[in-house]
Scaffold this active site. Structure first.
Site, PDB file in Angstrom:
ATOM      1  N   HIS A 172     -53.850   6.571 -11.752  1.00 26.87           N
ATOM      2  CA  HIS A 172     -54.402   7.526 -10.784  1.00 26.87           C
ATOM      3  C   HIS A 172     -55.150   8.678 -11.454  1.00 26.87           C
ATOM      4  O   HIS A 172     -55.951   9.342 -10.824  1.00 26.87           O
ATOM      5  CB  HIS A 172     -53.334   8.016  -9.799  1.00 26.87           C
ATOM      6  CG  HIS A 172     -52.417   9.069 -10.339  1.00 26.87           C
ATOM      7  ND1 HIS A 172     -51.328   8.769 -11.108  1.00 26.87           N
ATOM      8  CD2 HIS A 172     -52.427  10.413 -10.218  1.00 26.87           C
ATOM      9  CE1 HIS A 172     -50.708   9.894 -11.436  1.00 26.87           C
ATOM     10  NE2 HIS A 172     -51.351  10.915 -10.911  1.00 26.87           N
ATOM     11  N   GLU A 210     -46.244  19.380 -17.308  1.00 25.74           N
ATOM     12  CA  GLU A 210     -45.694  19.569 -15.965  1.00 25.74           C
ATOM     13  C   GLU A 210     -44.551  20.569 -16.039  1.00 25.74           C
ATOM     14  O   GLU A 210     -43.807  20.580 -17.023  1.00 25.74           O
ATOM     15  CB  GLU A 210     -45.157  18.247 -15.428  1.00 25.74           C
ATOM     16  CG  GLU A 210     -46.217  17.188 -15.258  1.00 25.74           C
ATOM     17  CD  GLU A 210     -45.648  15.916 -14.661  1.00 25.74           C
ATOM     18  OE1 GLU A 210     -45.786  15.727 -13.453  1.00 25.74           O
ATOM     19  OE2 GLU A 210     -45.038  15.138 -15.412  1.00 25.74           O
ATOM     20  N   ASP A 229     -44.446   6.721 -19.585  1.00 25.27           N
ATOM     21  CA  ASP A 229     -44.797   7.278 -18.269  1.00 25.27           C
ATOM     22  C   ASP A 229     -46.174   7.947 -18.278  1.00 25.27           C
ATOM     23  O   ASP A 229     -46.903   7.873 -17.288  1.00 25.27           O
ATOM     24  CB  ASP A 229     -43.711   8.297 -17.878  1.00 25.27           C
ATOM     25  CG  ASP A 229     -43.788   8.707 -16.420  1.00 25.27           C
ATOM     26  OD1 ASP A 229     -44.047   7.823 -15.576  1.00 25.27           O
ATOM     27  OD2 ASP A 229     -43.584   9.898 -16.120  1.00 25.27           O
ATOM     28  N   HIS A 234     -52.017   7.414 -18.771  1.00 26.98           N
ATOM     29  CA  HIS A 234     -52.891   8.533 -18.402  1.00 26.98           C
ATOM     30  C   HIS A 234     -53.571   9.177 -19.619  1.00 26.98           C
ATOM     31  O   HIS A 234     -54.783   9.365 -19.636  1.00 26.98           O
ATOM     32  CB  HIS A 234     -52.098   9.612 -17.658  1.00 26.98           C
ATOM     33  CG  HIS A 234     -51.347   9.097 -16.461  1.00 26.98           C
ATOM     34  ND1 HIS A 234     -51.847   8.124 -15.636  1.00 26.98           N
ATOM     35  CD2 HIS A 234     -50.134   9.435 -15.941  1.00 26.98           C
ATOM     36  CE1 HIS A 234     -50.972   7.879 -14.668  1.00 26.98           C
ATOM     37  NE2 HIS A 234     -49.926   8.656 -14.830  1.00 26.98           N
TER      38      HIS A 234
HETATM   39  C1  BG6 Z   1     -47.029   9.696 -12.720  1.00 22.62           C
HETATM   40  C2  BG6 Z   1     -45.748   9.823 -13.498  1.00 22.62           C
HETATM   41  O1  BG6 Z   1     -47.763   8.587 -13.159  1.00 22.62           O
HETATM   42  O2  BG6 Z   1     -47.798  10.861 -12.892  1.00 22.62           O
HETATM   43  C3  BG6 Z   1     -44.975  11.071 -13.092  1.00 22.62           C
HETATM   44  O3  BG6 Z   1     -44.934   8.682 -13.270  1.00 22.62           O
HETATM   45  C4  BG6 Z   1     -45.863  12.282 -13.179  1.00 22.62           C
HETATM   46  O4  BG6 Z   1     -43.834  11.243 -13.901  1.00 22.62           O
HETATM   47  C5  BG6 Z   1     -47.180  12.046 -12.443  1.00 22.62           C
HETATM   48  O5  BG6 Z   1     -45.182  13.387 -12.605  1.00 22.62           O
HETATM   49  C6  BG6 Z   1     -48.151  13.181 -12.680  1.00 22.62           C
HETATM   50  O6  BG6 Z   1     -49.251  13.006 -11.855  1.00 22.62           O
HETATM   51  P1  BG6 Z   1     -50.076  14.261 -11.368  1.00 22.62           P
HETATM   52  O7  BG6 Z   1     -51.244  13.676 -10.657  1.00 22.62           O
HETATM   53  O8  BG6 Z   1     -49.156  15.042 -10.476  1.00 22.62           O
HETATM   54  O9  BG6 Z   1     -50.442  15.005 -12.603  1.00 22.62           O
END
Ligand code: BG6
Length: 486
Positions: A172, A210, A229, A234
């Site tokens: 994503h 985070e 993760d 990402h």
């Molecule tokens: C997800 C992880 O893919 O991305 C989570 O599994 C994480 O642990 C999240 O919190 C973070 O996504 P975003 O878009 O909130 O930065």
């Protein structure tokens, strides 16, 4: 265009927290093709009406749904349908096929928002009943495997029913507007290209920080850890977008070929370099925004002796002519000082400073979170240059800030909205190809192996900090500093 979007895992968290709000936004923005049905599939018995109610109740908990009025929700929910399915039963797939064929939509998208261990079974069953014709696409949500072998197994099972161009792997982060802006910045402007190389860039930092902890996902997280993760997917995807060569076209495979080359150029880890260049950490109790928060080992569903990492910082290099010798630092963690996702491109300092005072090198900051934007940090003369000795000849750092929300106030769309619309339209640019994904697993595997045998475990860090001090030392060793320490 008529479509059927089928959500396996239709009552799961991902569906109601992310997918439904994104679909609702797409509908509200008049971007969802008009002739559509959204079918949620899950285990329990429910009517369409009961399912709509289930989503309605949850929408009011989810900020991303942007609180629809009751009338708006009613109109949107006319698209929603529900079907009970036992995913192990062939006859249930026959039933689903009948439901799809009775309408004959032009596009059918099957979104697998279930636990990934079900992906092979679901794909095989879909293939067996023929729900894999060319107008059908399957979307796979992460985590896609927990190591190279399991990722390969999933990909093989998917490939037994679907072609590569029918299989859309979601990361994503690629749907985030900032990431598309990164592509636009690099390949829609000529300005940066001559500077985008080792001669001008001293180091690149990708931080996905985070402030939240693992929340109620302790059991999932403890099996996963920050490397799997956030880094394997990402962070590495962001790295490819930064480091790739200009593709010959905007075609999905042209882009993905270039990203794959970057992944193949990453310096492989050895047992020695894992120890030297990778730092893992685990949060202890601390304070974030004035609130006391528990340590990882006190979280629900986390074993009291867990060695799972909630923080990773690492140093790597892209071994090619453009980037040889330039450190790429990747860092991610839970319960850090702030929610802050950004890529910092640190340029080299001026070769011969002529102004007094500390010269700061230029940097370009691509912000993904909490807001997306671009900052270019320059040096400027604050009040004009005076004669030497007058006290105002020193330069000061200033930044050119581009706030995309202000620049394009009505056009911003969220990551899942973008990816769902792309899946319906068959635009593959923002989906990950199986070879990219496997290459990324291959690269992280030596780290996983080393950690599995290393009894030292993760280094503790206090919640609300920027991770263990060793993460700062990793960067300081090269004479650099993380952005917040500069
Ligand atoms: C997800 C992880 O893919 O991305 C989570 O599994 C994480 O642990 C999240 O919190 C973070 O996504 P975003 O878009 O909130 O930065």
């Amino acid at each position: 265009m008529s479509f059927d979007l089928i959500l396996f895992g239709g009552t799961g968290d991902l569906t109601w927290r992310k997918l439904m709000p994104a679909l609702f936004q797409a509908w509200r923005h008049h971007k969802l093709p008009a002739q559509g049905r959204i079918l949620a599939v899950a285990r329990d018995e429910r009517s369409d009406e009961q399912y709509r109610e289930f989503i309605r109740e949850r929408f009011f908990e989810v900020e991303a749904a942007k609180q629809p009025s009751p009338q708006e929700f009613d109109r949107f929910s006319e698209l929603l349908h529900y079907r009970r399915m036992d995913l192990s039963k062939a006859s249930d797939y026959e039933g689903l096929k009948g439901w799809v064929e009775a309408r004959g939509a032009k596009t059918v998208v099957l979104f697998l928002a279930t636990s990934p261990h079900l992906f092979p079974q679901i794909c095989q069953q879909l293939g067996a009943v023929g729900l894999n014709a060319p107008h059908v696409r399957v979307v796979l949500e992460k985590p896609l495997g927990h190591d190279l072998q399991s990722a390969r197994d999933i990909n093989r099972a998917v490939a037994s029913a679907f072609t590569e161009r029918q299989a859309l792997r979601i990361d994503h982060y690629l749907g985030k507007p900032a990431v598309q802006n990164l592509a636009a910045l690099r390949f829609g402007n000529a300005l940066f290209e001559p500077l985008w190389r080792r001669e001008s860039i001293s180091n690149i930092q990708i931080t996905l920080a985070e402030s939240i902890g693992v929340g109620t996902r302790g059991d999932f997280y403890d099996r996963t850890g920050a490397l799997r993760d956030m880094i394997q997917n990402h962070a590495l995807q962001l790295l490819t977008m930064i480091a790739m060569e200009p593709p010959p076209s905007n075609d999905a495979d042209a882009i993905r070929d270039e990203k794959l080359k970057v992944l193949k150029s990453l310096k492989p880890f050895t047992a020695e370099t894992v120890v030297r260049d990778v730092v893992r950490g685990q949060y202890r109790a601390g304070t974030i925004d004035g609130e006391k928060v528990a340590g990882y080992l006190e979280e629900v569903k986390v074993p009291a002796d867990s060695a799972c990492e909630t923080f990773v910082a690492l140093r790597t290099e892209v071994q090619n002519w453009r980037w040889a010798g330039v450190p790429f630092y990747l860092r991610t963690g839970k319960r850090l000082a702030a929610r802050d996702a950004q890529i910092v491109v640190n340029f080299r300092p001026v070769p011969h400073p002529i102004f007094p005072g500390a010269a700061r090198a230029n940097k370009l900051v691509i912000k993904l979170q909490p807001e997306d934007g671009l900052e270019l940090h320059l040096m400027a003369a604050k009040g004009g240059l005076g004669p030497v000795g007058s006290g105002n000849e020193q330069l000061s750092p200033v930044s050119l800030d581009l706030d995309f929300d202000k620049a394009f106030p009505t056009e911003r769309i969220g990551a899942y909205e973008r990816l769902l619309l792309d899946a319906l339209a068959g635009r593959l640019n923002l989906f990950v190809r199986s070879d990219e994904q496997e290459q990324a697993w291959q690269w992280v595997e030596p780290i996983l192996h080393h950690w599995a045998q290393d009894h030292e475990g993760p280094r503790p860090y206090q919640a609300g900090s920027w991770g263990p001090p060793a993460a700062s030392a990793l960067v300081a060793r090269d004479g650099h500093a993380w952005a917040e320490e500069q």
